[in-house]
Design a protein around this motif. Structure first.
Motif, mmCIF file in Angstrom:
data_model
loop_
_atom_site.group_PDB
_atom_site.id
_atom_site.type_symbol
_atom_site.label_atom_id
_atom_site.label_comp_id
_atom_site.label_asym_id
_atom_site.label_seq_id
_atom_site.Cartn_x
_atom_site.Cartn_y
_atom_site.Cartn_z
ATOM 1 N N LEU A 1 63.940 7.117 41.981
ATOM 2 C CA LEU A 1 65.335 7.506 42.132
ATOM 3 C C LEU A 1 65.595 7.824 43.597
ATOM 4 O O LEU A 1 64.701 8.294 44.306
ATOM 5 C CB LEU A 1 65.648 8.722 41.265
ATOM 6 N N THR A 2 66.809 7.585 44.054
ATOM 7 C CA THR A 2 67.130 7.796 45.459
ATOM 8 C C THR A 2 68.457 8.529 45.604
ATOM 9 O O THR A 2 69.451 8.129 44.991
ATOM 10 C CB THR A 2 67.220 6.459 46.217
ATOM 11 N N ASP A 3 68.449 9.595 46.381
ATOM 12 C CA ASP A 3 69.676 10.274 46.794
ATOM 13 C C ASP A 3 69.868 9.977 48.277
ATOM 14 O O ASP A 3 69.032 10.352 49.107
ATOM 15 C CB ASP A 3 69.577 11.783 46.571
ATOM 16 N N GLU A 4 70.967 9.313 48.611
ATOM 17 C CA GLU A 4 71.149 8.809 49.964
ATOM 18 C C GLU A 4 72.181 9.597 50.755
ATOM 19 O O GLU A 4 73.131 10.156 50.199
ATOM 20 C CB GLU A 4 71.570 7.336 49.917
ATOM 21 N N ASP A 5 71.967 9.623 52.057
ATOM 22 C CA ASP A 5 72.930 10.170 53.020
ATOM 23 C C ASP A 5 73.325 11.612 52.721
ATOM 24 O O ASP A 5 74.501 11.978 52.780
ATOM 25 C CB ASP A 5 74.175 9.284 53.088
ATOM 26 N N ILE A 6 72.326 12.421 52.444
ATOM 27 C CA ILE A 6 72.549 13.855 52.272
ATOM 28 C C ILE A 6 72.602 14.508 53.653
ATOM 29 O O ILE A 6 71.733 14.271 54.487
ATOM 30 C CB ILE A 6 71.414 14.485 51.444
ATOM 31 N N THR A 7 73.620 15.310 53.886
ATOM 32 C CA THR A 7 73.694 16.040 55.151
ATOM 33 C C THR A 7 72.755 17.235 55.095
ATOM 34 O O THR A 7 72.907 18.105 54.242
ATOM 35 C CB THR A 7 75.125 16.525 55.431
ATOM 36 N N TYR A 8 71.772 17.262 55.990
ATOM 37 C CA TYR A 8 70.833 18.378 56.012
ATOM 38 C C TYR A 8 71.197 19.425 57.058
ATOM 39 O O TYR A 8 70.737 20.568 57.000
ATOM 40 C CB TYR A 8 69.396 17.888 56.212
ATOM 41 N N SER B 1 83.962 17.300 75.187
ATOM 42 C CA SER B 1 83.336 18.532 74.690
ATOM 43 C C SER B 1 82.449 18.184 73.513
ATOM 44 O O SER B 1 82.780 17.285 72.723
ATOM 45 C CB SER B 1 84.398 19.552 74.263
ATOM 46 N N PRO B 2 81.326 18.884 73.345
ATOM 47 C CA PRO B 2 80.441 18.585 72.220
ATOM 48 C C PRO B 2 81.139 18.796 70.883
ATOM 49 O O PRO B 2 81.983 19.692 70.726
ATOM 50 C CB PRO B 2 79.290 19.586 72.402
ATOM 51 N N MET B 3 80.795 17.976 69.913
ATOM 52 C CA MET B 3 81.336 18.075 68.568
ATOM 53 C C MET B 3 80.198 18.107 67.560
ATOM 54 O O MET B 3 79.080 17.646 67.843
ATOM 55 C CB MET B 3 82.255 16.884 68.272
ATOM 56 N N ALA B 4 80.476 18.682 66.390
ATOM 57 C CA ALA B 4 79.468 18.744 65.333
ATOM 58 C C ALA B 4 79.322 17.374 64.684
ATOM 59 O O ALA B 4 80.312 16.779 64.243
ATOM 60 C CB ALA B 4 79.860 19.785 64.300
ATOM 61 N N ILE B 5 78.081 16.894 64.626
ATOM 62 C CA ILE B 5 77.792 15.586 64.036
ATOM 63 C C ILE B 5 76.835 15.784 62.865
ATOM 64 O O ILE B 5 75.732 16.308 63.054
ATOM 65 C CB ILE B 5 77.166 14.646 65.075
ATOM 66 N N PRO B 6 77.229 15.394 61.656
ATOM 67 C CA PRO B 6 76.335 15.555 60.496
ATOM 68 C C PRO B 6 75.077 14.708 60.641
ATOM 69 O O PRO B 6 75.139 13.548 61.051
ATOM 70 C CB PRO B 6 77.195 15.071 59.316
ATOM 71 N N GLN B 7 73.938 15.303 60.289
ATOM 72 C CA GLN B 7 72.660 14.601 60.290
ATOM 73 C C GLN B 7 72.238 14.368 58.842
ATOM 74 O O GLN B 7 72.282 15.271 58.030
ATOM 75 C CB GLN B 7 71.617 15.408 61.065
ATOM 76 N N LYS B 8 71.792 13.146 58.554
ATOM 77 C CA LYS B 8 71.596 12.725 57.168
ATOM 78 C C LYS B 8 70.132 12.424 56.868
ATOM 79 O O LYS B 8 69.338 12.111 57.751
ATOM 80 C CB LYS B 8 72.423 11.473 56.886
#
Length: 346
Positions: free
Chosen positions: A42-49, A61-68
């Protein structure tokens, strides 16, 4: 060699610990894995950690970028699974958690009972454009993204903008990999993970990041930037801790620890570092020379820590299809983890 030179070498070319005196655990707390592919994956994909600060091509200016990350796990009823977190390569310039060989590796391990986690992280792609900027402007542009002392060191070693950004990405990569591992611990109940059986691995830049993750202290690559300068730190499960039991290294290097020592004057190697499996080609490799593996094995030997170096004869960098005595990289690393973690095999 001057430590600053390590930055130049890396950027031109590429561009915690568990106690070895382990107590004997009862069988019912040691995970059971399969010798063959046995479970549907089973696979859960692109979860933001976590989030991390970065730039796009036009931001000032720096911005928040989700990491997956992606999680591969077996379709079984086990509540006691070992976990393997893998970090892709790409010279700190790019790369992806869905590289076909990593997807295949995730399915290999999950079908045998592991939870396998493949992560993305910030690279040069998330560092925006600094063309035409002065030194002071660059330092301000990356405030909250990398510590000033790390950037100052990078300025000394870099000869081009690309090299400078790759050096900065070495830091962001490490910060994110540690955040991903803390996420795994925080979500261990969701995936029935036994956090006493953590393996971390990677290829090339991911392998360099693996070595620094397993050997550096928990606070390293985390506390050098305040939460005021980087508010996204609050998304990274800061209260979680982890113990890496095994490291798996494909054609990597310990260069990031050399840079860390150059910047902060701290040597993090000690006799409690995780055990290490290395697979490295013996042919000319301008990216991560075979001598890097020999050096790391020597450090481990001097510290009395178990390590295994598998020489991929006739191969250079990125030898995913290499075999030794009829076994590929997945099986070779499997054998190491099972033996050294004393996992029960059915």
């Amino acid at each position: 060699m001057n430590k600053i030179v390590y930055v130049t070498i890396l950027t031109v070319l590429l561009f915690t610990a568990c106690d070895k005196e382990e107590s004997i655990k009862p069988d019912n707390v040691i995970p059971v894995v399969k010798s063959e592919s046995s479970y549907t994956v089973l696979t859960d994909e692109d979860i933001t950690y976590a989030d991390g600060l970065g730039h796009n091509s036009t931001s000032t200016s720096p911005m928040a970028i989700p990491q997956k990350l992606d999680v591969y796990y077996p379709d079984n009823n086990s509540d006691n699974r070992p976990v393997f977190m893998f970090i892709h390569g790409g010279g700190f310039k790019g790369g992806t958690k869905t590289k076909p060989e990593i997807v295949e590796m995730g399915k290999y391990y999950a079908s045998r009972g592991w939870v396998f986690v493949s992560i993305d992280y910030r690279t040069v792609e998330e560092l925006g454009s600094i063309n035409g900027m002065s030194r002071e402007e660059v330092l301000m542009f990356y405030k909250g993204i990398a510590p000033q002392e790390w950037m100052e060191n990078a300025f000394q070693g870099a000869e081009t903008i690309e090299q400078l950004q790759q050096s900065i990405a070495m830091y962001t990569t490490q910060r994110d990999a540690k955040a991903a591992l803390r996420w795994i611990v925080a979500n261990s109940n969701t995936y029935n993970i036994n956090a006493d059986f953590i393996t971390v691995g990677g290829a090339s830049a991911g392998s360099i990041t693996t070595i620094a993750l397993g050997i550096s202290n928990q606070e390293d690559f985390r506390d050098e930037i305040s939460i005021t300068d980087d508010p996204t730190l609050s998304t990274t499960n800061l209260n979680e801790t982890y113990t890496v039991r095994s490291m798996v290294y494909f054609w990597g290097s310990n260069i990031k620890l050399d840079v860390f020592e150059s910047v902060y004057g701290l040597n993090r190697y000690d006799a409690n570092d995780p055990e290490l499996f290395m697979a490295h080609g013996d042919q000319y490799d301008a990216v991560t020379p075979f001598e890097e593996a020999i050096e790391l094995q020597g450090i481990y030997d001097n510290l009395g820590i178990y390590s295994k170096l598998v020489t991929l004869e006739g191969f250079g960098h990125g030898a995913w299809d290499a075999t030794v005595n009829g076994k590929g990289l997945f099986e070779l690393s499997y054998d190491f983890i099972v033996e050294r973690q004393s996992l029960r095999v059915e």
